[in-house]
Design a protein around this motif. Structure first.
Motif, PDB file in Angstrom:
ATOM      1  N   ARG A 132      -5.113   9.749  -3.070  1.00 27.02           N
ATOM      2  CA  ARG A 132      -5.404   8.486  -3.724  1.00 27.02           C
ATOM      3  C   ARG A 132      -4.442   7.430  -3.207  1.00 27.02           C
ATOM      4  NH1 ARG A 132      -5.322   6.321  -9.984  1.00 27.02           N
ATOM      5  NH2 ARG A 132      -3.051   6.444  -9.675  1.00 27.02           N
ATOM      6  N   LEU A 133      -4.998   6.410  -2.616  1.00 30.61           N
ATOM      7  CA  LEU A 133      -4.205   5.285  -2.129  1.00 30.61           C
ATOM      8  C   LEU A 133      -4.113   4.220  -3.217  1.00 30.61           C
ATOM      9  CD1 LEU A 133      -5.655   4.860   1.480  1.00 30.61           C
ATOM     10  CD2 LEU A 133      -3.869   6.419   0.665  1.00 30.61           C
ATOM     11  N   SER A 134      -2.970   3.570  -3.255  1.00 33.16           N
ATOM     12  CA  SER A 134      -2.755   2.475  -4.189  1.00 33.16           C
ATOM     13  C   SER A 134      -2.337   1.230  -3.422  1.00 33.16           C
ATOM     14  CB  SER A 134      -1.661   2.826  -5.198  1.00 33.16           C
ATOM     15  OG  SER A 134      -2.005   3.954  -5.967  1.00 33.16           O
ATOM     16  N   CYS A 135      -2.687   0.091  -3.960  1.00 24.21           N
ATOM     17  CA  CYS A 135      -2.289  -1.189  -3.367  1.00 24.21           C
ATOM     18  C   CYS A 135      -1.908  -2.113  -4.504  1.00 24.21           C
ATOM     19  CB  CYS A 135      -3.427  -1.764  -2.544  1.00 24.21           C
ATOM     20  SG  CYS A 135      -3.092  -3.391  -1.854  1.00 24.21           S
ATOM     21  N   ALA A 136      -0.625  -2.347  -4.647  1.00 26.37           N
ATOM     22  CA  ALA A 136      -0.121  -3.166  -5.737  1.00 26.37           C
ATOM     23  C   ALA A 136       0.141  -4.581  -5.254  1.00 26.37           C
ATOM     24  CB  ALA A 136       1.158  -2.560  -6.293  1.00 26.37           C
ATOM     25  N   ALA A 137      -0.306  -5.548  -6.027  1.00 23.44           N
ATOM     26  CA  ALA A 137      -0.100  -6.956  -5.693  1.00 23.44           C
ATOM     27  C   ALA A 137       1.080  -7.511  -6.480  1.00 23.44           C
ATOM     28  CB  ALA A 137      -1.350  -7.750  -6.004  1.00 23.44           C
ATOM     29  N   SER A 138       1.824  -8.378  -5.834  1.00 23.17           N
ATOM     30  CA  SER A 138       2.927  -9.073  -6.494  1.00 23.17           C
ATOM     31  C   SER A 138       2.920 -10.529  -6.058  1.00 23.17           C
ATOM     32  CB  SER A 138       4.267  -8.422  -6.160  1.00 23.17           C
ATOM     33  OG  SER A 138       4.511  -8.477  -4.774  1.00 23.17           O
ATOM     34  N   ALA A 170       0.838  -1.201   0.000  1.00 15.24           N
ATOM     35  CA  ALA A 170       0.000   0.000   0.000  1.00 15.24           C
ATOM     36  C   ALA A 170       0.866   1.242   0.000  1.00 15.24           C
ATOM     37  CB  ALA A 170      -0.916  -0.005   1.218  1.00 15.24           C
ATOM     38  N   SER A 171       0.382   2.273  -0.679  1.00 22.14           N
ATOM     39  CA  SER A 171       1.101   3.546  -0.727  1.00 22.14           C
ATOM     40  C   SER A 171       0.106   4.671  -0.982  1.00 22.14           C
ATOM     41  CB  SER A 171       2.164   3.512  -1.831  1.00 22.14           C
ATOM     42  OG  SER A 171       1.552   3.325  -3.096  1.00 22.14           O
ATOM     43  N   GLY A 172       0.604   5.897  -0.874  1.00 19.94           N
ATOM     44  CA  GLY A 172      -0.213   7.056  -1.216  1.00 19.94           C
ATOM     45  C   GLY A 172      -0.722   7.849  -0.041  1.00 19.94           C
ATOM     46  N   GLY A 173      -0.479   7.381   1.174  1.00 28.10           N
ATOM     47  CA  GLY A 173      -0.918   8.133   2.337  1.00 28.10           C
ATOM     48  C   GLY A 173      -0.118   9.407   2.510  1.00 28.10           C
ATOM     49  N   GLY A 174      -0.571  10.241   3.444  1.00 34.20           N
ATOM     50  CA  GLY A 174       0.131  11.484   3.698  1.00 34.20           C
ATOM     51  C   GLY A 174      -0.683  12.395   4.575  1.00 34.20           C
ATOM     52  N   LEU A 175      -0.217  13.630   4.663  1.00 36.00           N
ATOM     53  CA  LEU A 175      -0.886  14.661   5.455  1.00 36.00           C
ATOM     54  C   LEU A 175      -1.615  15.598   4.503  1.00 36.00           C
ATOM     55  CD1 LEU A 175      -1.361  16.247   8.095  1.00 36.00           C
ATOM     56  CD2 LEU A 175       0.830  17.393   7.669  1.00 36.00           C
ATOM     57  N   VAL A 176      -2.891  15.836   4.783  1.00 34.71           N
ATOM     58  CA  VAL A 176      -3.699  16.687   3.927  1.00 34.71           C
ATOM     59  C   VAL A 176      -4.649  17.505   4.793  1.00 34.71           C
ATOM     60  CG1 VAL A 176      -5.457  14.918   3.562  1.00 34.71           C
ATOM     61  CG2 VAL A 176      -5.132  16.695   1.835  1.00 34.71           C
ATOM     62  N   GLN A 177      -5.008  18.681   4.332  1.00 32.23           N
ATOM     63  CA  GLN A 177      -5.975  19.494   5.060  1.00 32.23           C
ATOM     64  C   GLN A 177      -7.391  18.986   4.823  1.00 32.23           C
ATOM     65  OE1 GLN A 177      -5.259  23.584   3.851  1.00 32.23           O
ATOM     66  NE2 GLN A 177      -3.915  23.900   5.619  1.00 32.23           N
ATOM     67  N   VAL A 216     -12.577 -12.231   6.658  1.00 34.72           N
ATOM     68  CA  VAL A 216     -12.710 -13.040   5.442  1.00 34.72           C
ATOM     69  C   VAL A 216     -11.504 -12.895   4.518  1.00 34.72           C
ATOM     70  CG1 VAL A 216     -15.211 -12.780   5.587  1.00 34.72           C
ATOM     71  CG2 VAL A 216     -13.932 -11.337   3.989  1.00 34.72           C
ATOM     72  N   TYR A 217     -10.586 -11.993   4.831  1.00 33.59           N
ATOM     73  CA  TYR A 217      -9.482 -11.714   3.919  1.00 33.59           C
ATOM     74  C   TYR A 217      -8.242 -12.512   4.262  1.00 33.59           C
ATOM     75  CZ  TYR A 217     -12.421  -8.245   1.902  1.00 33.59           C
ATOM     76  OH  TYR A 217     -13.471  -7.637   1.261  1.00 33.59           O
ATOM     77  N   ASP A 218      -7.572 -12.975   3.201  1.00 35.53           N
ATOM     78  CA  ASP A 218      -6.401 -13.825   3.359  1.00 35.53           C
ATOM     79  C   ASP A 218      -5.095 -13.040   3.308  1.00 35.53           C
ATOM     80  OD1 ASP A 218      -8.227 -15.866   1.140  1.00 35.53           O
ATOM     81  OD2 ASP A 218      -8.011 -16.234   3.286  1.00 35.53           O
ATOM     82  N   TYR A 219      -5.079 -11.948   2.575  1.00 37.79           N
ATOM     83  CA  TYR A 219      -3.838 -11.221   2.328  1.00 37.79           C
ATOM     84  C   TYR A 219      -4.028  -9.755   2.698  1.00 37.79           C
ATOM     85  CZ  TYR A 219      -3.120 -15.419  -0.387  1.00 37.79           C
ATOM     86  OH  TYR A 219      -3.032 -16.722  -0.775  1.00 37.79           O
ATOM     87  N   TRP A 220      -2.991  -9.199   3.324  1.00 33.39           N
ATOM     88  CA  TRP A 220      -3.035  -7.833   3.810  1.00 33.39           C
ATOM     89  C   TRP A 220      -1.777  -7.069   3.417  1.00 33.39           C
ATOM     90  CZ3 TRP A 220      -7.099  -5.612   6.473  1.00 33.39           C
ATOM     91  CH2 TRP A 220      -8.115  -6.485   6.867  1.00 33.39           C
ATOM     92  N   GLY A 221      -1.969  -5.785   3.106  1.00 30.97           N
ATOM     93  CA  GLY A 221      -0.836  -4.892   2.913  1.00 30.97           C
ATOM     94  C   GLY A 221      -0.370  -4.362   4.260  1.00 30.97           C
ATOM     95  N   GLN A 222       0.720  -3.613   4.235  1.00 29.22           N
ATOM     96  CA  GLN A 222       1.357  -3.177   5.471  1.00 29.22           C
ATOM     97  C   GLN A 222       0.733  -1.929   6.074  1.00 29.22           C
ATOM     98  OE1 GLN A 222       2.175  -2.155   2.606  1.00 29.22           O
ATOM     99  NE2 GLN A 222       3.179  -0.177   2.724  1.00 29.22           N
TER     100      GLN A 222
END
Length: 125
Positions: free
Chosen positions: A18-24, A5-12, A111-117
Motif C-alpha cells: 500500500r502506497l501513501s502520499c501525504a500532502a502538506s 510518497a511512501s510505502g514502496g518496497g520489495l515484494v514477491q 495536467v498535474y501541478d504537484y508531484w511527490g518524489q
C-alpha cells in the motif's frame, strides 16, 4: 503543496503493498493520481481519483488489482496494490491538481501541478 510518497518496497509476485502520499502546505487538490515509471520506459498513468470519489480511472493493466483512495481528513491518497506482478516494478509517483479534468485526461501527466518524489516498488518473480 508538497507531496510525500511512501510505502514502496520489495515484494514477491502475488503479494501486496500500500502506497501513501501525504500532502502538506495545503490540502490535496480536487484530483489526485498515481503514475509509475519503469527503467527505460515513459511515465505511465496508473490511476486517478477525484475528491468527490465520483471519478476513478485505472489503466487497463492494473484494473481489478489496484485500488486508489483518499482520506481528506488526513490529506492523504493511497494506492492499494494486490496480486503484484514483476511488470509492476517501477518508481511510483503521486500527483495532484487543484481543479478536476475530464476522465479522458486524468492519466495525462501534463495536467498535474504537484508531484511527490517517488517510491520504488520492486516485484520479484
Amino acid at each position: 503543496v508538497q507531496l510525500q510518497a511512501s510505502g514502496g518496497g520489495l515484494v514477491q509476485a502475488g503479494g501486496s503493498l500500500r502506497l501513501s502520499c501525504a500532502a502538506s502546505g495545503s490540502s490535496l487538490g480536487s484530483l489526485t493520481a498515481w503514475f509509475r515509471q519503469a527503467p527505460g520506459k515513459e511515465r505511465e498513468g496508473v490511476s486517478c481519483h477525484s475528491r468527490s470519489g465520483i471519478s476513478t480511472v485505472y489503466t487497463d493493466s492494473v484494473r481489478g488489482r489496484f485500488t486508489i483512495s483518499r482520506d481528506n481528513a488526513k490529506n492523504t491518497v493511497y494506492l492499494q496494490m494486490n496480486s503484484l506482478k514483476p511488470e509492476d516494478t517501477a518508481i511510483y509517483f503521486c500527483a495532484s491538481r487543484a481543479v478536476g479534468v475530464p476522465n479522458s485526461a486524468c492519466l495525462n501527466s501534463n495536467v498535474y501541478d504537484y508531484w511527490g518524489q517517488g517510491t520504488q516498488v520492486t516485484v520479484s518473480s
